[in-house]
Design an enzyme around this catalytic site. Structure first.
Site, mmCIF file in Angstrom:
data_model
loop_
_atom_site.group_PDB
_atom_site.id
_atom_site.type_symbol
_atom_site.label_atom_id
_atom_site.label_comp_id
_atom_site.label_asym_id
_atom_site.label_seq_id
_atom_site.Cartn_x
_atom_site.Cartn_y
_atom_site.Cartn_z
ATOM 1 C CG ASP A 1 -1.772 1.252 1.343
ATOM 2 O OD1 ASP A 1 -2.352 1.636 0.308
ATOM 3 O OD2 ASP A 1 -1.861 1.870 2.422
ATOM 4 C CB SER A 2 0.144 4.786 -0.606
ATOM 5 O OG SER A 2 -0.954 4.918 0.276
ATOM 6 C CE1 TYR B 1 2.787 5.571 -3.037
ATOM 7 C CE2 TYR B 1 1.660 3.745 -4.116
ATOM 8 C CZ TYR B 1 2.780 4.254 -3.483
ATOM 9 O OH TYR B 1 3.882 3.453 -3.316
ATOM 10 N N GLY B 2 -2.867 9.027 -3.764
ATOM 11 C CA GLY B 2 -4.121 9.488 -4.385
ATOM 12 C C GLY B 2 -4.025 10.748 -5.225
ATOM 13 C CB CYS C 1 -3.093 0.815 -2.509
ATOM 14 S SG CYS C 1 -3.106 2.552 -2.970
ATOM 15 C CG ASN C 2 -9.593 1.075 -2.998
ATOM 16 O OD1 ASN C 2 -10.561 0.557 -3.530
ATOM 17 N ND2 ASN C 2 -9.272 0.818 -1.741
ATOM 18 C CD GLU D 1 -0.335 6.869 5.950
ATOM 19 O OE1 GLU D 1 0.781 6.835 6.480
ATOM 20 O OE2 GLU D 1 -0.840 5.868 5.383
ATOM 21 C CB CYS E 1 -9.556 4.860 0.373
ATOM 22 S SG CYS E 1 -7.936 5.305 1.037
ATOM 23 C CB THR E 2 -6.877 -0.035 2.061
ATOM 24 O OG1 THR E 2 -5.725 0.703 1.610
ATOM 25 C CG2 THR E 2 -7.343 -0.968 0.961
ATOM 26 C CG HIS E 3 -5.263 5.164 4.350
ATOM 27 N ND1 HIS E 3 -4.718 4.601 3.223
ATOM 28 C CD2 HIS E 3 -4.219 5.668 5.061
ATOM 29 C CE1 HIS E 3 -3.395 4.769 3.244
ATOM 30 N NE2 HIS E 3 -3.077 5.419 4.351
HETATM 31 N N1 DGL Z 1 -4.914 3.181 0.929
HETATM 32 C C1 DGL Z 1 -4.805 3.842 -0.342
HETATM 33 C C2 DGL Z 1 -6.033 3.568 -1.181
HETATM 34 O O1 DGL Z 1 -6.701 2.585 -0.922
HETATM 35 C C3 DGL Z 1 -4.532 5.285 -0.094
HETATM 36 C C4 DGL Z 1 -4.006 5.942 -1.269
HETATM 37 C C5 DGL Z 1 -3.206 7.177 -1.010
HETATM 38 O O2 DGL Z 1 -2.079 7.039 -0.549
HETATM 39 O O3 DGL Z 1 -3.691 8.245 -1.348
HETATM 40 O O4 DGL Z 1 -6.348 4.254 -2.133
#
Ligand code: DGL
Length: 258
Positions: free
Chosen positions: A6-7, A38-39, A69-70, A148, A180-182
């Site tokens: 993931d990011s 990453y988004g 990570c989506n 985060e 989003c996995t967050h």
């Molecule tokens: N957990 C990432 C997702 O599912 C977060 C992406 C990010 O870092 O913006 O998209």
């Protein structure tokens, strides 16, 4: 070994679900916290980071990659599948399958990062299977940095969630995908704001179920071990990352800097 990336720390919600469902499978995680989020980045950059993350996991012995990570799943899945020989699981298809299964009204909300929402991948996958379904998407770029930072229950976080969900409140959705996995770390705040009648779909749980099914059908890919190791790498070391990781797993976490 199962390789997950993931990011940052959000993908640990996928790793946690995998640990619970597949405790005897060795697992290695890479959270790119030095480059998160990453988004907001371009698809090209997200693809480059995803290639690097996958190479790292493969060097460590991963035989199956889960893009936890989506944002990376939205833009990098095809490239990774073309470039690498191992099976690659992404987080979007399992969530889409569940959303279609449980939505009665056919009105589904999606919240995610800018990269995920801009890619339209959720809408396209849902409407490919159910052309009459309506999909309402909302990018929520401030939520990843808040998670985060460990701001999981702050007044400011609640205010931002209220602002983001406001347009979706009028759309009569009955299902909302946490794309989003967050976001599973904000489930209670999101549920409270969107209302009890709307069912939330956690892409991390759906992905873990999918991975379990996949490994049951391919048992030789990642054999079970008596004392399976679960190793967590990150591209930077911060006090906050360790704190949030501990909260996710409910145990002190050793995060190895790679
Ligand atoms: N957990 C990432 C997702 O599912 C977060 C992406 C990010 O870092 O913006 O998209």
């Amino acid at each position: 070994m199962i390789g997950i990336f993931d990011s940052g720390i959000g993908g640990m919600t996928v790793a946690r679900a995998i640990e619970q469902l597949l405790p005897d499978h060795p697992l290695i995680y890479f959270g790119d916290i030095a480059r998160t989020p990453y988004g907001p980045k371009s698809p090209e950059t997200i693809i480059n980071y995803s290639i690097r993350n996958t190479e790292f996991l493969l060097e460590k012995g991963a035989k199956l990659i889960i893009i936890a990570c989506n944002s990376a799943s939205s833009v990098a899945t095809e490239t990774l599948r073309q470039r690498f020989q191992v099976p690659i699981i992404e987080v979007i298809s399992p969530a889409v399958k569940k959303a279609i299964k449980i939505s009665k009204s056919g009105r589904i909300g999606i919240i995610g990062t800018k990269a995920t929402v801009k890619s339209n991948v959720y809408r396209d996958k849902i409407q490919k299977r159910e052309p009459d379904f309506e999909v309402f998407s909302m990018a929520c770029p401030l939520l990843v940095p808040l998670v985060e930072e460990g701001w999981l229950n702050k007044r400011e976080t609640k205010m931002i969630i209220r602002r983001y969900l406001h347009p979706l409140k009028n759309k009569q959705i009955d299902t909302l995908v946490l794309g989003c996995t967050h976001y599973p770390l904000l489930t209670d705040l999101i549920q409270a704001r969107i209302g009890k009648k709307v069912q939330l779909i956690d892409s991390s749980i759906e992905t873990a179920h999918y991975a379990k099914e996949y490994l049951e059908n391919h048992p030789q890919l990642v054999p079970q071990e008596a004392d399976a190791s679960h190793t967590y790498y990150t591209s930077d070391s911060t006090e906050t990352a360790r704190k949030v990781a501990k909260r996710i797993f409910n145990r002190p976490m050793e995060l190895i800097v790679a």
